[in-house]
Write a protein that holds these residues in place. Structure first.
Motif, mmCIF file in Angstrom:
data_model
loop_
_atom_site.group_PDB
_atom_site.id
_atom_site.type_symbol
_atom_site.label_atom_id
_atom_site.label_comp_id
_atom_site.label_asym_id
_atom_site.label_seq_id
_atom_site.Cartn_x
_atom_site.Cartn_y
_atom_site.Cartn_z
ATOM 1 N N GLY A 81 0.815 -1.206 0.000
ATOM 2 C CA GLY A 81 0.000 0.000 0.000
ATOM 3 C C GLY A 81 0.848 1.255 0.000
ATOM 4 O O GLY A 81 0.554 2.219 -0.709
ATOM 5 N N MET A 82 1.905 1.252 0.763
ATOM 6 C CA MET A 82 2.790 2.415 0.837
ATOM 7 C C MET A 82 3.534 2.595 -0.478
ATOM 8 O O MET A 82 3.673 3.713 -0.968
ATOM 9 C CB MET A 82 3.787 2.253 1.980
ATOM 10 C CG MET A 82 4.714 3.442 2.113
ATOM 11 S SD MET A 82 3.858 4.953 2.512
ATOM 12 C CE MET A 82 3.921 4.882 4.273
ATOM 13 N N THR A 83 3.974 1.509 -1.074
ATOM 14 C CA THR A 83 4.666 1.582 -2.355
ATOM 15 C C THR A 83 3.736 2.138 -3.427
ATOM 16 O O THR A 83 4.140 2.990 -4.224
ATOM 17 C CB THR A 83 5.168 0.183 -2.783
ATOM 18 O OG1 THR A 83 6.019 -0.326 -1.760
ATOM 19 C CG2 THR A 83 5.914 0.237 -4.097
ATOM 20 N N PHE A 84 2.492 1.694 -3.436
ATOM 21 C CA PHE A 84 1.510 2.184 -4.403
ATOM 22 C C PHE A 84 1.249 3.677 -4.190
ATOM 23 O O PHE A 84 1.168 4.435 -5.159
ATOM 24 C CB PHE A 84 0.198 1.400 -4.280
ATOM 25 C CG PHE A 84 -0.854 1.884 -5.218
ATOM 26 C CD1 PHE A 84 -0.782 1.605 -6.573
ATOM 27 C CD2 PHE A 84 -1.922 2.629 -4.755
ATOM 28 C CE1 PHE A 84 -1.744 2.057 -7.451
ATOM 29 C CE2 PHE A 84 -2.894 3.096 -5.615
ATOM 30 C CZ PHE A 84 -2.809 2.803 -6.970
ATOM 31 N N ALA A 85 1.149 4.113 -2.945
ATOM 32 C CA ALA A 85 0.896 5.527 -2.649
ATOM 33 C C ALA A 85 2.061 6.395 -3.123
ATOM 34 O O ALA A 85 1.853 7.465 -3.705
ATOM 35 C CB ALA A 85 0.653 5.715 -1.150
ATOM 36 N N ILE A 86 3.273 5.950 -2.899
ATOM 37 C CA ILE A 86 4.451 6.710 -3.338
ATOM 38 C C ILE A 86 4.508 6.758 -4.858
ATOM 39 O O ILE A 86 4.774 7.812 -5.453
ATOM 40 C CB ILE A 86 5.740 6.104 -2.749
ATOM 41 C CG1 ILE A 86 5.774 6.345 -1.235
ATOM 42 C CG2 ILE A 86 6.976 6.691 -3.411
ATOM 43 C CD1 ILE A 86 6.887 5.637 -0.526
ATOM 44 N N LEU A 87 4.239 5.645 -5.507
ATOM 45 C CA LEU A 87 4.230 5.601 -6.969
ATOM 46 C C LEU A 87 3.155 6.531 -7.529
ATOM 47 O O LEU A 87 3.399 7.272 -8.485
ATOM 48 C CB LEU A 87 3.999 4.173 -7.458
ATOM 49 C CG LEU A 87 3.994 3.959 -8.966
ATOM 50 C CD1 LEU A 87 5.347 4.338 -9.559
ATOM 51 C CD2 LEU A 87 3.673 2.520 -9.295
ATOM 52 N N LEU A 88 1.978 6.530 -6.929
ATOM 53 C CA LEU A 88 0.903 7.416 -7.360
ATOM 54 C C LEU A 88 1.292 8.879 -7.184
ATOM 55 O O LEU A 88 1.041 9.710 -8.060
ATOM 56 C CB LEU A 88 -0.376 7.107 -6.575
ATOM 57 C CG LEU A 88 -1.608 7.903 -6.964
ATOM 58 C CD1 LEU A 88 -1.997 7.615 -8.410
ATOM 59 C CD2 LEU A 88 -2.754 7.572 -6.030
ATOM 60 N N LEU A 89 1.943 9.197 -6.079
ATOM 61 C CA LEU A 89 2.401 10.565 -5.831
ATOM 62 C C LEU A 89 3.417 11.005 -6.886
ATOM 63 O O LEU A 89 3.351 12.123 -7.403
ATOM 64 C CB LEU A 89 3.011 10.682 -4.440
ATOM 65 C CG LEU A 89 3.548 12.051 -4.055
ATOM 66 C CD1 LEU A 89 2.408 13.058 -3.971
ATOM 67 C CD2 LEU A 89 4.286 11.971 -2.732
ATOM 68 N N VAL A 90 4.328 10.134 -7.245
ATOM 69 C CA VAL A 90 5.335 10.451 -8.269
ATOM 70 C C VAL A 90 4.655 10.703 -9.616
ATOM 71 O O VAL A 90 5.008 11.650 -10.329
ATOM 72 C CB VAL A 90 6.384 9.311 -8.378
ATOM 73 C CG1 VAL A 90 7.245 9.466 -9.621
ATOM 74 C CG2 VAL A 90 7.243 9.267 -7.134
ATOM 75 N N VAL A 91 3.674 9.901 -9.959
ATOM 76 C CA VAL A 91 2.965 10.082 -11.225
ATOM 77 C C VAL A 91 2.212 11.414 -11.234
ATOM 78 O O VAL A 91 2.253 12.155 -12.216
ATOM 79 C CB VAL A 91 2.003 8.901 -11.493
ATOM 80 C CG1 VAL A 91 1.063 9.192 -12.651
ATOM 81 C CG2 VAL A 91 2.790 7.636 -11.765
ATOM 82 N N VAL A 92 1.552 11.745 -10.137
ATOM 83 C CA VAL A 92 0.808 13.002 -10.049
ATOM 84 C C VAL A 92 1.757 14.193 -10.181
ATOM 85 O O VAL A 92 1.470 15.158 -10.903
ATOM 86 C CB VAL A 92 0.001 13.076 -8.729
ATOM 87 C CG1 VAL A 92 -0.518 14.473 -8.480
ATOM 88 C CG2 VAL A 92 -1.142 12.076 -8.762
#
Length: 80
Positions: free
Chosen positions: A23-34
């Motif tokens: 979940g944390m990895t997905f959140a960080i990846l989503l933040l980078v994409v945004v």
């Protein structure tokens, strides 16, 4: 002398569960994409603004040249 007391033997089992950090990895990846998308649009917007300013400056320069030519023509026709 100090008294020695024997403590009862107890065994304790501690279970440590390691949960996945997906979940944390997905959140960080989503933040980078945004952030990347926002940066793209910001740079694109700045480029559009720069192009608009350049175009406006060119048009103002052309208008000033046209006014100068008209003034020369007006002076030339009065002098004749």
């Amino acid at each position: 002398m100090a008294e020695y007391q024997e403590r009862p033997a107890t065994t304790t089992t501690t279970v440590i569960e390691k949960r996945g950090g997906g979940g944390m990895t997905f959140a960080i990846l989503l933040l980078v994409v945004v952030v990347a998308v926002a940066a793209f649009f910001l740079v694109s917007s700045e480029t559009s603004k720069d192009n608009a300013v350049t175009s406006a400056a060119t048009q103002v320069g052309q208008a000033a040249s046209d006014v100068g030519d008209a003034a020369k023509d007006a002076v030339g026709s009065k002098g004749e």
